[in-house]
Design a protein around this motif. Structure first.
Motif, PDB file in Angstrom:
ATOM      1  N   THR A  57      13.666 -19.589  -7.742  1.00 24.39           N
ATOM      2  CA  THR A  57      12.257 -19.461  -8.082  1.00 24.39           C
ATOM      3  C   THR A  57      11.967 -20.247  -9.351  1.00 24.39           C
ATOM      4  OG1 THR A  57      10.434 -17.867  -8.288  1.00 24.39           O
ATOM      5  CG2 THR A  57      12.430 -17.416  -9.567  1.00 24.39           C
ATOM      6  N   ASN A  58      10.709 -20.270  -9.738  1.00 24.49           N
ATOM      7  CA  ASN A  58      10.298 -20.778 -11.049  1.00 24.49           C
ATOM      8  C   ASN A  58       9.287 -19.793 -11.593  1.00 24.49           C
ATOM      9  OD1 ASN A  58       8.242 -22.332 -12.813  1.00 24.49           O
ATOM     10  ND2 ASN A  58      10.079 -23.591 -12.862  1.00 24.49           N
ATOM     11  N   ALA A  59       9.647 -19.115 -12.665  1.00 17.85           N
ATOM     12  CA  ALA A  59       8.893 -17.932 -13.101  1.00 17.85           C
ATOM     13  C   ALA A  59       7.780 -18.271 -14.088  1.00 17.85           C
ATOM     14  CB  ALA A  59       9.840 -16.910 -13.708  1.00 17.85           C
ATOM     15  N   TYR A  60       6.967 -19.254 -13.723  1.00 19.88           N
ATOM     16  CA  TYR A  60       5.839 -19.637 -14.577  1.00 19.88           C
ATOM     17  C   TYR A  60       4.568 -19.732 -13.736  1.00 19.88           C
ATOM     18  CZ  TYR A  60       9.557 -20.489 -17.850  1.00 19.88           C
ATOM     19  OH  TYR A  60      10.646 -20.317 -18.657  1.00 19.88           O
ATOM     20  N   PHE A  61       4.368 -18.721 -12.904  1.00 21.25           N
ATOM     21  CA  PHE A  61       3.256 -18.732 -11.955  1.00 21.25           C
ATOM     22  C   PHE A  61       2.691 -17.319 -11.829  1.00 21.25           C
ATOM     23  CE2 PHE A  61       1.967 -19.174  -7.274  1.00 21.25           C
ATOM     24  CZ  PHE A  61       0.807 -19.869  -7.571  1.00 21.25           C
ATOM     25  N   PRO A  62       2.142 -16.785 -12.935  1.00 13.95           N
ATOM     26  CA  PRO A  62       1.617 -15.416 -12.871  1.00 13.95           C
ATOM     27  C   PRO A  62       0.404 -15.341 -11.946  1.00 13.95           C
ATOM     28  CG  PRO A  62       0.955 -16.488 -14.922  1.00 13.95           C
ATOM     29  CD  PRO A  62       1.929 -17.409 -14.249  1.00 13.95           C
ATOM     30  N   PRO A  63       0.220 -14.251 -11.201  1.00  7.86           N
ATOM     31  CA  PRO A  63       1.002 -13.014 -11.250  1.00  7.86           C
ATOM     32  C   PRO A  63       2.154 -12.969 -10.247  1.00  7.86           C
ATOM     33  CG  PRO A  63      -0.917 -12.659  -9.904  1.00  7.86           C
ATOM     34  CD  PRO A  63      -0.991 -14.099 -10.374  1.00  7.86           C
ATOM     35  N   TYR A  64       2.527 -14.104  -9.675  1.00  2.48           N
ATOM     36  CA  TYR A  64       3.578 -14.102  -8.653  1.00  2.48           C
ATOM     37  C   TYR A  64       4.979 -14.077  -9.263  1.00  2.48           C
ATOM     38  CZ  TYR A  64      -0.370 -14.965  -5.692  1.00  2.48           C
ATOM     39  OH  TYR A  64      -1.577 -14.828  -5.068  1.00  2.48           O
ATOM     40  N   GLU A  65       5.189 -14.891 -10.296  1.00  2.56           N
ATOM     41  CA  GLU A  65       6.420 -14.879 -11.072  1.00  2.56           C
ATOM     42  C   GLU A  65       6.058 -15.186 -12.517  1.00  2.56           C
ATOM     43  OE1 GLU A  65       7.286 -16.225  -6.954  1.00  2.56           O
ATOM     44  OE2 GLU A  65       6.200 -17.280  -8.530  1.00  2.56           O
ATOM     45  N   TYR A  66       6.505 -14.349 -13.443  1.00  2.00           N
ATOM     46  CA  TYR A  66       6.230 -14.617 -14.854  1.00  2.00           C
ATOM     47  C   TYR A  66       7.109 -13.725 -15.717  1.00  2.00           C
ATOM     48  CZ  TYR A  66       3.384 -10.312 -14.787  1.00  2.00           C
ATOM     49  OH  TYR A  66       2.958  -9.011 -14.666  1.00  2.00           O
ATOM     50  N   PHE A  67       7.134 -14.036 -17.009  1.00  2.00           N
ATOM     51  CA  PHE A  67       7.896 -13.247 -17.963  1.00  2.00           C
ATOM     52  C   PHE A  67       6.962 -12.415 -18.828  1.00  2.00           C
ATOM     53  CE2 PHE A  67      10.880 -16.680 -17.053  1.00  2.00           C
ATOM     54  CZ  PHE A  67      12.030 -15.946 -16.797  1.00  2.00           C
ATOM     55  N   ASP A  68       7.382 -11.202 -19.124  1.00  4.06           N
ATOM     56  CA  ASP A  68       6.638 -10.317 -20.014  1.00  4.06           C
ATOM     57  C   ASP A  68       7.661  -9.577 -20.866  1.00  4.06           C
ATOM     58  OD1 ASP A  68       4.814  -8.753 -21.292  1.00  4.06           O
ATOM     59  OD2 ASP A  68       4.285  -7.523 -19.565  1.00  4.06           O
ATOM     60  N   ASP A  69       7.651  -9.862 -22.166  1.00  5.81           N
ATOM     61  CA  ASP A  69       8.629  -9.253 -23.085  1.00  5.81           C
ATOM     62  C   ASP A  69      10.059  -9.470 -22.609  1.00  5.81           C
ATOM     63  OD1 ASP A  69       6.603  -8.358 -24.753  1.00  5.81           O
ATOM     64  OD2 ASP A  69       6.460  -6.406 -23.747  1.00  5.81           O
ATOM     65  N   GLY A  70      10.333 -10.681 -22.122  1.00  2.00           N
ATOM     66  CA  GLY A  70      11.689 -11.027 -21.707  1.00  2.00           C
ATOM     67  C   GLY A  70      12.081 -10.558 -20.324  1.00  2.00           C
ATOM     68  N   ARG A  71      11.189  -9.841 -19.644  1.00  3.21           N
ATOM     69  CA  ARG A  71      11.474  -9.363 -18.287  1.00  3.21           C
ATOM     70  C   ARG A  71      10.726 -10.220 -17.283  1.00  3.21           C
ATOM     71  NH1 ARG A  71       8.892  -4.219 -17.732  1.00  3.21           N
ATOM     72  NH2 ARG A  71      10.135  -3.853 -15.873  1.00  3.21           N
TER      73      ARG A  71
END
Length: 282
Positions: free
Chosen positions: A68-82
């Motif tokens: 994945t690539n976790a820079y696509f909120p709200p589908y994949e993203y980081f929040d406080d390191g999670r």
């Protein structure tokens, strides 16, 4: 700890990479950049049971490796390191129902399908759709979620519909994120000089907010997050296009593909996917 978290999750991060999104079914001088804050989100419990069918073949026994690539909120993203997101919760639930432990690997979107072909992942989930080019590289599940791409304009824009925008497209300047099908369609259909491709959504929205471009085409869920932070912008009521999100599987792995399709269909029918998605999308 509920059943949902029995699946062990490993998140291997490759930092500093950018995200390139997905596809549609087709029919300077900046002001201070506003920072978007990710909404706090608590995972919801989804009632489920592990599958009684045979565990499908994957690259490692009893695990499923997910690119994945976790820079696509709200589908994949980081929040406080999670790492959070709709796709994350859906894929983890699928893994649980298949009695597989999910292992997450983050990388640049442009490399996802190459690495899938090379066997680095079992699947790719990153808000992707099955374009013609991607079908040559991978097999795809049935759609697990249908989303909409929209036009974002400034509040003072006189446009009220996508048709009005497209009718005036020769005289407008458009923006889209690099690698997205929004950018692909715009570049194919419009005058090249009117299309501006940005490496991030933040840059595209900043240019729009500062009056440097006229329209940004983007995913509706992402657009809604920006609208919360940019009072000068609005979303046109009519959609630009619809898109079906699918999970990509290494070509030829029909056993895993069939298992995924079976679970996705079950999750659609029991309402699990809707409950997950709408816990993020307000």
């Amino acid at each position: 700890m509920n059943k949902y978290f029995k699946a062990a999750i490993s998140v291997l991060l490759i930092l500093g990479l950018t995200f390139a999104s997905v596809s549609c079914d087709k029919s300077t001088k900046n002001k201070s950049k506003k920072k978007r804050e990710s909404k706090k989100h608590e995972r919801i419990e989804v009632e489920s049971t592990p599958s009684e069918t045979e565990i499908p073949e994957t690259t490692s026994e009893n695990t499923i490796t997910i690119g994945t690539n976790a820079y696509f909120p709200p589908y994949e993203y980081f929040d406080d390191g999670r790492m959070l997101g709709i796709d994350l919760d859906i894929m983890n639930e699928i893994a649980f129902r298949l009695n597989l432990n999910p292992v997450w690997i983050g990388t640049d979107f442009e490399d996802l399908f190459m690495l899938l072909e090379q066997g680095e992942f079992d699947v790719v989930i990153a808000g992707v759709t099955a374009t013609e080019d991607r079908l040559a590289q991978a097999d795809f599940t049935i759609s697990y979620f249908t989303n909409v791409q929209v036009c974002v304009v400034r509040q003072d824009s006189y446009f009220t519909s996508v048709d009005e925008v497209m009718d005036s497209s020769e005289h407008l300047s458009f923006g889209a994120k690099e690698g997205t099908t929004a950018s692909m369609y715009l570049e194919d259909d419009l005058y090249p000089k009117t299309v501006n491709v940005f490496s991030t959504y933040d840059d595209a929205i900043s240019y729009l907010d500062n009056g440097l471009i006229d329209v940004v085409i983007m995913d509706e869920a992402i657009a809604n997050e920006y609208i919360d932070s940019y009072s000068n912008l609005r979303i046109l009521a009519t959609p630009y296009c619809e898109e079906d999100y699918c999970i990509a599987v290494k070509k030829g792995n029909t056993e895993l593909l069939d298992s995924l399709n079976e679970v996705i269909e079950d999750m659609i029918n029991d309402g699990s996917i809707d409950r997950i998605a709408y816990s993020y999308i307000e």
